[in-house]
Design a protein around this motif. Sequence first.
Motif, mmCIF file in Angstrom:
data_model
loop_
_atom_site.group_PDB
_atom_site.id
_atom_site.type_symbol
_atom_site.label_atom_id
_atom_site.label_comp_id
_atom_site.label_asym_id
_atom_site.label_seq_id
_atom_site.Cartn_x
_atom_site.Cartn_y
_atom_site.Cartn_z
ATOM 1 N N MET A 1 0.819 -1.202 0.000
ATOM 2 C CA MET A 1 0.000 0.000 0.000
ATOM 3 C C MET A 1 0.860 1.263 0.000
ATOM 4 N N ILE A 2 1.856 1.314 0.879
ATOM 5 C CA ILE A 2 2.690 2.509 0.946
ATOM 6 C C ILE A 2 3.580 2.634 -0.291
ATOM 7 N N SER A 3 3.927 1.500 -0.914
ATOM 8 C CA SER A 3 4.701 1.543 -2.165
ATOM 9 C C SER A 3 3.899 2.226 -3.264
ATOM 10 N N VAL A 4 2.619 1.844 -3.374
ATOM 11 C CA VAL A 4 1.758 2.477 -4.379
ATOM 12 C C VAL A 4 1.588 3.967 -4.064
ATOM 13 N N GLY A 5 1.393 4.283 -2.774
ATOM 14 C CA GLY A 5 1.216 5.681 -2.386
ATOM 15 C C GLY A 5 2.424 6.538 -2.712
ATOM 16 N N LEU A 6 3.619 6.061 -2.353
ATOM 17 C CA LEU A 6 4.839 6.819 -2.639
ATOM 18 C C LEU A 6 5.056 6.976 -4.141
ATOM 19 N N SER A 7 4.751 5.913 -4.900
ATOM 20 C CA SER A 7 4.937 5.969 -6.359
ATOM 21 C C SER A 7 3.989 6.980 -7.004
ATOM 22 N N LEU A 8 2.721 6.962 -6.571
ATOM 23 C CA LEU A 8 1.757 7.915 -7.132
ATOM 24 C C LEU A 8 2.089 9.346 -6.737
ATOM 25 N N PHE A 9 2.577 9.527 -5.502
ATOM 26 C CA PHE A 9 2.958 10.872 -5.080
ATOM 27 C C PHE A 9 4.140 11.370 -5.912
ATOM 28 N N ALA A 10 5.099 10.487 -6.150
ATOM 29 C CA ALA A 10 6.241 10.856 -6.990
ATOM 30 C C ALA A 10 5.780 11.214 -8.399
ATOM 31 N N LEU A 11 4.824 10.446 -8.927
ATOM 32 C CA LEU A 11 4.298 10.730 -10.264
ATOM 33 C C LEU A 11 3.618 12.097 -10.307
ATOM 34 N N SER A 12 2.853 12.420 -9.261
ATOM 35 C CA SER A 12 2.173 13.726 -9.237
ATOM 36 C C SER A 12 3.185 14.868 -9.221
ATOM 37 N N LEU A 13 4.270 14.702 -8.465
ATOM 38 C CA LEU A 13 5.312 15.728 -8.428
ATOM 39 C C LEU A 13 6.009 15.842 -9.782
ATOM 40 N N TRP A 14 6.243 14.705 -10.424
ATOM 41 C CA TRP A 14 6.903 14.703 -11.737
ATOM 42 C C TRP A 14 6.026 15.412 -12.784
ATOM 43 N N LEU A 15 4.709 15.162 -12.735
ATOM 44 C CA LEU A 15 3.805 15.845 -13.662
ATOM 45 C C LEU A 15 3.813 17.358 -13.419
ATOM 46 N N THR A 16 3.898 17.752 -12.158
ATOM 47 C CA THR A 16 3.923 19.183 -11.834
ATOM 48 C C THR A 16 5.218 19.835 -12.290
ATOM 49 N N ALA B 1 12.630 6.928 -1.381
ATOM 50 C CA ALA B 1 12.042 6.409 -0.141
ATOM 51 C C ALA B 1 11.522 4.993 -0.298
ATOM 52 N N LEU B 2 11.269 4.556 -1.528
ATOM 53 C CA LEU B 2 10.794 3.189 -1.768
ATOM 54 C C LEU B 2 11.813 2.143 -1.334
ATOM 55 N N VAL B 3 13.079 2.542 -1.232
ATOM 56 C CA VAL B 3 14.127 1.601 -0.820
ATOM 57 C C VAL B 3 13.871 1.083 0.595
ATOM 58 N N LEU B 4 13.221 1.888 1.428
ATOM 59 C CA LEU B 4 12.984 1.497 2.818
ATOM 60 C C LEU B 4 11.845 0.497 2.975
ATOM 61 N N VAL B 5 10.959 0.410 1.998
ATOM 62 C CA VAL B 5 9.732 -0.374 2.157
ATOM 63 C C VAL B 5 9.977 -1.848 2.481
ATOM 64 N N PRO B 6 10.894 -2.557 1.790
ATOM 65 C CA PRO B 6 11.061 -3.988 2.094
ATOM 66 C C PRO B 6 11.477 -4.276 3.529
ATOM 67 N N PHE B 7 12.043 -3.301 4.230
ATOM 68 C CA PHE B 7 12.506 -3.535 5.600
ATOM 69 C C PHE B 7 11.390 -3.382 6.633
ATOM 70 N N CYS B 8 10.218 -2.943 6.209
ATOM 71 C CA CYS B 8 9.116 -2.691 7.156
ATOM 72 C C CYS B 8 8.291 -3.952 7.368
ATOM 73 N N ARG B 9 8.862 -4.912 8.037
ATOM 74 C CA ARG B 9 8.147 -6.157 8.317
ATOM 75 C C ARG B 9 7.296 -5.982 9.568
ATOM 76 N N GLN B 10 5.996 -6.279 9.426
ATOM 77 C CA GLN B 10 5.088 -6.142 10.559
ATOM 78 C C GLN B 10 5.461 -7.146 11.643
ATOM 79 N N GLU B 11 5.486 -6.694 12.891
ATOM 80 C CA GLU B 11 5.847 -7.565 13.990
ATOM 81 C C GLU B 11 4.717 -8.530 14.305
ATOM 82 N N PRO B 12 5.037 -9.746 14.733
ATOM 83 C CA PRO B 12 3.991 -10.695 15.111
ATOM 84 C C PRO B 12 3.135 -10.128 16.226
ATOM 85 N N GLY B 13 1.822 -10.221 16.050
ATOM 86 C CA GLY B 13 0.915 -9.730 17.080
ATOM 87 C C GLY B 13 0.671 -8.240 17.039
#
Length: 534
Positions: free
Chosen positions: A350-365, A512-524
Amino acid sequence: MPRWSFARFGTDWSDDPTAMPTARKFLIFGLMAFGQFLALFDIQIVSASQREVAAGLAAGADEISWVQTAYLMAELVMIPLSGFLARALSTRWLFVASCTMFTISSLLCGLSWSIGSIIAFRALQGFTGGAMVPLVFAVGFTLFSGKQRALIPAILGTVSVLAPALGPSAGGLITDALDWRWLFFVNVLPGLAIATACAMLLRIDKADTSLLRRIDWAHFVAMAVFLAGLEYVLEEGPRHDWLGDETIAIAAWLSLVGLVLFVERALFSPMPVVSLRPFRRPIFAFACLFNLVIGFGMYASISLVPVYLAQVRGYDALQIGKTIFVVGVAQLGSTVVAASLSQRIDMRWMISVGLSLFALSLWLTSGMTSQWGFSELLVPQMLRGFALMLCIVPSVNMALSGVPPQDLGAASGLFNLMRNLGGAIGIAVVNSWLQDDTRIAAARLSEALGRHARPASDVMASLGQRIATMTPDGARAQDMAQAVMARVIGREALALGFDDVFRVMAWMFIAALVLVPFCRQEPGATPPPADAAH
């Protein structure tokens, strides 16, 4: 029908707030969320009306910027402090006191008689309003569970983004229809209503006033010096050559010393004002980094577009408000989508899609010209508004899901601090970039005119002849033609400077997308299943 009584209305739920009736939970949460909206709304409410405020108080351009800076400096200090004060005073009385003082300071801002008075009252407004922002996050995650809890990040994310985004729009409308003083008067009645209702309803924990007698004042002073000094450096740096200015250099050193002492006290004080325990969870640390980046992009883009519309297009406050209003509309539309996806997919997707779309909006601007207006900015702005919710909702879940109840206040304060700190850094950095890129673009345009001297001379001659038909003084006509040409070059250089800034911001979100794979949700740490609420 059930009969309500004052006894039931004032029931104390501090022993088990989760046992509170659902309707009462949502009423309390709605009131607090509206209070948070007012506090965040007022950050940017004067941004589109600075010229009117400056004219009303006979203030200069450098002075009027402090109407916003004072608010941000004070708010930054209060946000992390709110967790400690909530434990000492109780959430109920801290929120009520904050809302009441925010309302009084809003009234005083509207009654200001000089630039000095409004700066002082704005600082008080920011300090008292800052407590309302993190408290509602902590209360939402305390009261709700299951599918109800899934709505909390979406609702508060919408408020966190919509309020500052609507600030310039609403400010422009209010200033145009009434007067700039009503930018602050509009807070009075809602603020009083929220404070009164919360004093009657918000009974979810108990005060421990003994904490006030054991407060580490050195820790508090260090935090205030660090955050206020940093905000001062970030605000004044772009205008005064950063550390080349003696006052800014002194503020920077004081801020650095405050930071060192703040961290030392947070780690070794028996009663720290701000606990850093939440950072022991790696996913909380990553969520704060994302919030820093999100705050950078959100506040910087909110700041840049009105500046472009005012300085390049010459729009007034009302026109600016109408143009950027679509960002808020897109955010509202994406709230339901973000809340639904947060229960169905991995937060990292979800956050990957969000960051990508935000980057696209900035690029269009980054492709805008000096002629862009509402229609050209419509798609990039709506895309940016939609993307923000896909960034904020997962970052809130990562930060606060699974946090022990005793750490929720501290975690919420630190998390919200990172967003506002990112915004302060973003506004300062992009203003500095804009100045540098505009100077470079102006130099390149001048070089291009030098390489093509003949066409440039023809344009100047033609422009001089047109002006000469309106003035009998030929020499003056040439001077006026040169002035017009200089303004055109300045306008085009400024537009190119905006393009460069938006392009760099787009690359920052991609990085910032480089950080996404490290965000593993903790058990519980995930929100409990829907039936857990029953």
